[in-house]
Design a protein around this motif. Structure first.
Motif, PDB file in Angstrom:
ATOM      1  N   SER A 129       0.923  -1.430  -0.442  1.00 32.80           N
ATOM      2  CA  SER A 129      -0.465  -0.134   0.150  1.00 32.80           C
ATOM      3  C   SER A 129       1.215   1.564  -0.101  1.00 32.80           C
ATOM      4  O   SER A 129       1.696   1.528   0.777  1.00 32.80           O
ATOM      5  CB  SER A 129      -0.918   0.023   1.254  1.00 32.80           C
ATOM      6  N   TYR A 130       0.935   1.613  -0.873  1.00 32.93           N
ATOM      7  CA  TYR A 130       1.325   3.309  -1.240  1.00 32.93           C
ATOM      8  C   TYR A 130       0.986   4.329  -1.185  1.00 32.93           C
ATOM      9  O   TYR A 130      -0.166   5.034  -2.181  1.00 32.93           O
ATOM     10  CB  TYR A 130       2.007   3.405  -2.521  1.00 32.93           C
ATOM     11  N   ASN A 131       0.602   5.151  -0.152  1.00 37.89           N
ATOM     12  CA  ASN A 131       0.080   6.093   0.023  1.00 37.89           C
ATOM     13  C   ASN A 131       0.693   7.095  -0.210  1.00 37.89           C
ATOM     14  O   ASN A 131       2.114   8.501   0.470  1.00 37.89           O
ATOM     15  CB  ASN A 131      -0.594   6.998   1.140  1.00 37.89           C
ATOM     16  N   GLY A 132       0.025   8.416  -0.587  1.00 35.08           N
ATOM     17  CA  GLY A 132       1.014  10.429  -1.220  1.00 35.08           C
ATOM     18  C   GLY A 132       0.378  11.137  -1.322  1.00 35.08           C
ATOM     19  O   GLY A 132      -1.142  10.669  -1.525  1.00 35.08           O
ATOM     20  N   LEU A 133       1.067  12.495  -1.814  1.00 33.65           N
ATOM     21  CA  LEU A 133       0.268  13.540  -1.808  1.00 33.65           C
ATOM     22  C   LEU A 133       0.763  13.680  -2.627  1.00 33.65           C
ATOM     23  O   LEU A 133       1.956  13.813  -3.119  1.00 33.65           O
ATOM     24  CB  LEU A 133       0.342  14.771  -0.754  1.00 33.65           C
ATOM     25  N   SER A 134      -0.329  14.268  -4.077  1.00 31.41           N
ATOM     26  CA  SER A 134      -0.040  15.318  -5.492  1.00 31.41           C
ATOM     27  C   SER A 134      -0.041  16.285  -5.770  1.00 31.41           C
ATOM     28  O   SER A 134      -0.347  17.266  -5.173  1.00 31.41           O
ATOM     29  CB  SER A 134      -0.473  14.441  -6.708  1.00 31.41           C
ATOM     30  N   GLU A 145      -4.415   6.344  -2.689  1.00 38.07           N
ATOM     31  CA  GLU A 145      -3.642   4.880  -1.916  1.00 38.07           C
ATOM     32  C   GLU A 145      -3.450   4.294  -3.218  1.00 38.07           C
ATOM     33  O   GLU A 145      -4.452   4.133  -3.696  1.00 38.07           O
ATOM     34  CB  GLU A 145      -4.760   4.943  -1.127  1.00 38.07           C
ATOM     35  N   SER A 146      -2.416   3.851  -3.454  1.00 40.07           N
ATOM     36  CA  SER A 146      -2.158   2.898  -4.498  1.00 40.07           C
ATOM     37  C   SER A 146      -1.606   1.111  -4.643  1.00 40.07           C
ATOM     38  O   SER A 146      -0.977   1.214  -3.178  1.00 40.07           O
ATOM     39  CB  SER A 146      -1.387   3.018  -5.585  1.00 40.07           C
ATOM     40  N   LEU A 147      -2.344   0.477  -4.636  1.00 42.87           N
ATOM     41  CA  LEU A 147      -1.700  -1.505  -4.461  1.00 42.87           C
ATOM     42  C   LEU A 147      -1.604  -2.070  -4.965  1.00 42.87           C
ATOM     43  O   LEU A 147      -2.056  -1.731  -6.248  1.00 42.87           O
ATOM     44  CB  LEU A 147      -4.090  -1.708  -3.858  1.00 42.87           C
ATOM     45  N   PHE A 148      -0.379  -2.492  -4.726  1.00 40.48           N
ATOM     46  CA  PHE A 148       0.144  -3.310  -5.968  1.00 40.48           C
ATOM     47  C   PHE A 148       0.220  -5.253  -5.577  1.00 40.48           C
ATOM     48  O   PHE A 148       0.841  -5.497  -4.288  1.00 40.48           O
ATOM     49  CB  PHE A 148       1.554  -2.621  -6.054  1.00 40.48           C
ATOM     50  N   PRO A 149       0.050  -6.263  -5.603  1.00 42.61           N
ATOM     51  CA  PRO A 149      -0.132  -7.723  -5.439  1.00 42.61           C
ATOM     52  C   PRO A 149       1.443  -8.276  -5.234  1.00 42.61           C
ATOM     53  O   PRO A 149       1.878  -7.696  -6.174  1.00 42.61           O
ATOM     54  CB  PRO A 149      -0.572  -7.846  -7.070  1.00 42.61           C
ATOM     55  N   LEU A 150       1.758  -8.097  -3.883  1.00 43.40           N
ATOM     56  CA  LEU A 150       3.441  -9.008  -3.794  1.00 43.40           C
ATOM     57  C   LEU A 150       3.896  -9.482  -4.734  1.00 43.40           C
ATOM     58  O   LEU A 150       4.911  -9.588  -4.893  1.00 43.40           O
ATOM     59  CB  LEU A 150       3.082  -8.732  -2.319  1.00 43.40           C
ATOM     60  N   GLU A 151       3.004 -10.559  -4.813  1.00 43.15           N
ATOM     61  CA  GLU A 151       3.433 -11.870  -5.888  1.00 43.15           C
ATOM     62  C   GLU A 151       4.136 -11.730  -7.164  1.00 43.15           C
ATOM     63  O   GLU A 151       4.735 -11.998  -7.426  1.00 43.15           O
ATOM     64  CB  GLU A 151       2.279 -13.090  -5.641  1.00 43.15           C
ATOM     65  N   ARG A 152       2.844 -10.553  -7.285  1.00 45.10           N
ATOM     66  CA  ARG A 152       3.381  -9.989  -9.170  1.00 45.10           C
ATOM     67  C   ARG A 152       4.541  -8.564  -9.009  1.00 45.10           C
ATOM     68  O   ARG A 152       5.001  -9.339  -9.777  1.00 45.10           O
ATOM     69  CB  ARG A 152       2.712  -9.718  -9.835  1.00 45.10           C
ATOM     70  N   THR A 153       5.205  -8.317  -8.239  1.00 40.27           N
ATOM     71  CA  THR A 153       5.840  -7.095  -7.486  1.00 40.27           C
ATOM     72  C   THR A 153       6.444  -7.469  -6.017  1.00 40.27           C
ATOM     73  O   THR A 153       6.171  -6.544  -5.953  1.00 40.27           O
ATOM     74  CB  THR A 153       5.046  -5.618  -8.057  1.00 40.27           C
ATOM     75  N   PRO A 154       7.506  -8.102  -6.073  1.00 35.07           N
ATOM     76  CA  PRO A 154       7.970  -8.594  -5.322  1.00 35.07           C
ATOM     77  C   PRO A 154       8.855  -7.225  -4.610  1.00 35.07           C
ATOM     78  O   PRO A 154       9.684  -7.480  -3.438  1.00 35.07           O
ATOM     79  CB  PRO A 154       8.694 -10.384  -5.304  1.00 35.07           C
ATOM     80  N   GLU A 155       9.294  -6.587  -5.103  1.00 33.21           N
ATOM     81  CA  GLU A 155      10.506  -5.489  -5.036  1.00 33.21           C
ATOM     82  C   GLU A 155       9.893  -4.111  -4.592  1.00 33.21           C
ATOM     83  O   GLU A 155      10.712  -3.155  -4.636  1.00 33.21           O
ATOM     84  CB  GLU A 155      11.302  -5.765  -6.645  1.00 33.21           C
ATOM     85  N   ILE A 156       8.389  -4.404  -5.025  1.00 32.53           N
ATOM     86  CA  ILE A 156       7.682  -2.687  -5.317  1.00 32.53           C
ATOM     87  C   ILE A 156       8.100  -1.718  -4.185  1.00 32.53           C
ATOM     88  O   ILE A 156       8.030  -0.871  -4.098  1.00 32.53           O
ATOM     89  CB  ILE A 156       6.967  -2.618  -5.762  1.00 32.53           C
ATOM     90  N   THR A 157       7.737  -2.907  -2.327  1.00 35.83           N
ATOM     91  CA  THR A 157       7.806  -2.387  -1.171  1.00 35.83           C
ATOM     92  C   THR A 157       9.188  -1.469  -0.954  1.00 35.83           C
ATOM     93  O   THR A 157       9.543  -0.455  -0.675  1.00 35.83           O
ATOM     94  CB  THR A 157       7.916  -2.775  -0.149  1.00 35.83           C
ATOM     95  N   ASP A 158      10.365  -2.383  -1.490  1.00 36.79           N
ATOM     96  CA  ASP A 158      11.960  -1.567  -1.202  1.00 36.79           C
ATOM     97  C   ASP A 158      12.088  -0.125  -1.999  1.00 36.79           C
ATOM     98  O   ASP A 158      12.227   0.669  -1.825  1.00 36.79           O
ATOM     99  CB  ASP A 158      12.121  -2.290  -1.239  1.00 36.79           C
TER     100      ASP A 158
END
Length: 239
Positions: A129-134, A145-158
């Motif tokens: 879960s990536y929350n931000g201000l534009s 808020e943008s959500l990314f499935p970790l199984e398909r995007t394993p490096e995204i949190t870092d």
């Protein structure tokens, strides 16, 4: 019987009419607004009421005043196209604005039923879960808020712990390109937290955009929800 329920205050109606003038391109940045006397004649009110309406736009950063010179347009709503490829940075650059993103929160959590449905995963599967201000030219225009499935995007949190670009973060997880599969627009009211970040009043109108982005294989890689300040952004739909 006469309706005794309260009506919209005249000064608020004047402020909204002026916002619409800006949104429609009637005035450009730097243009001088008509005098208080001219606006009072246009709206059929006294100058004090006009001054109150103009002050609301000054507080929002849309208009600036100079003593003895009058009121001038400080900014106009940003054109923001929504089509097959939605790229925040590119959209604002194309509109002649300076883009900026501020990361508010990045965390891994479990998907709710609705989020899982949008991402084509199982409820309870892990997501980032990536929350931000534009911002555009330093002015807040949206929270998201943008959500990314970790199984398909394993490096995204870092990736989000080091930079704010969705495109770059997805690329780091092997998603070289992505397109918008669906978009849903809904009018809502701001809550207290959104109002604080966006520098508006709680309950002010927002336009919520919910969208799903897919990779080249058609797999959902992002489910995003963005709350735009209605009078700071003009959303345009493209094929």
């Amino acid at each position: 019987m006469h309706d005794t329920k309260s009506k919209t205050p005249i000064w608020q109606a004047i402020a909204q009419a002026l916002r619409e003038d800006l949104a429609e391109g009637r005035y450009s940045p730097g243009d001088k607004l008509p005098t208080e006397a001219a606006l009072a004649e246009r709206f059929g009110v006294n100058r004090h009421t006009v001054r109150h309406g103009v002050s609301a736009l000054v507080d929002e950063g849309l208009i600036r005043t100079r003593r003895g010179a009058g009121a001038f347009v400080a900014s106009i709503p940003t054109d923001y196209p929504i089509g097959r490829k939605v790229r925040f940075h590119d959209n604002l650059i194309a509109a002649g604005r300076l883009p900026e993103k501020r990361v508010l929160l990045v965390e891994d959590r479990y998907a709710t039923d609705g989020e899982a449905l949008a991402l084509a995963i199982q409820s309870g599967d892990p997501v980032c879960s990536y929350n931000g201000l534009s911002l555009a030219d330093g002015q807040p225009i949206a929270v998201f808020e943008s959500l990314f499935p970790l199984e398909r995007t394993p490096e995204i949190t870092d990736s989000f712990r080091h930079q704010s670009s969705v495109t770059d973060a997805l690329a780091a997880s092997g998603v070289k390109d992505y397109t918008r599969a669906s978009t849903r627009l809904t009018a809502v009211r701001s809550n207290a937290t959104q109002a604080l970040h966006l520098q508006i009043s709680e309950g002010d109108p927002l336009l919520r955009s919910s969208g799903v982005n897919i990779d080249d294989a058609g797999n959902p890689v992002e489910y995003g929800r963005t709350w735009f300040v209605g009078d700071r952004v003009t959303l345009t739909l493209e094929n």
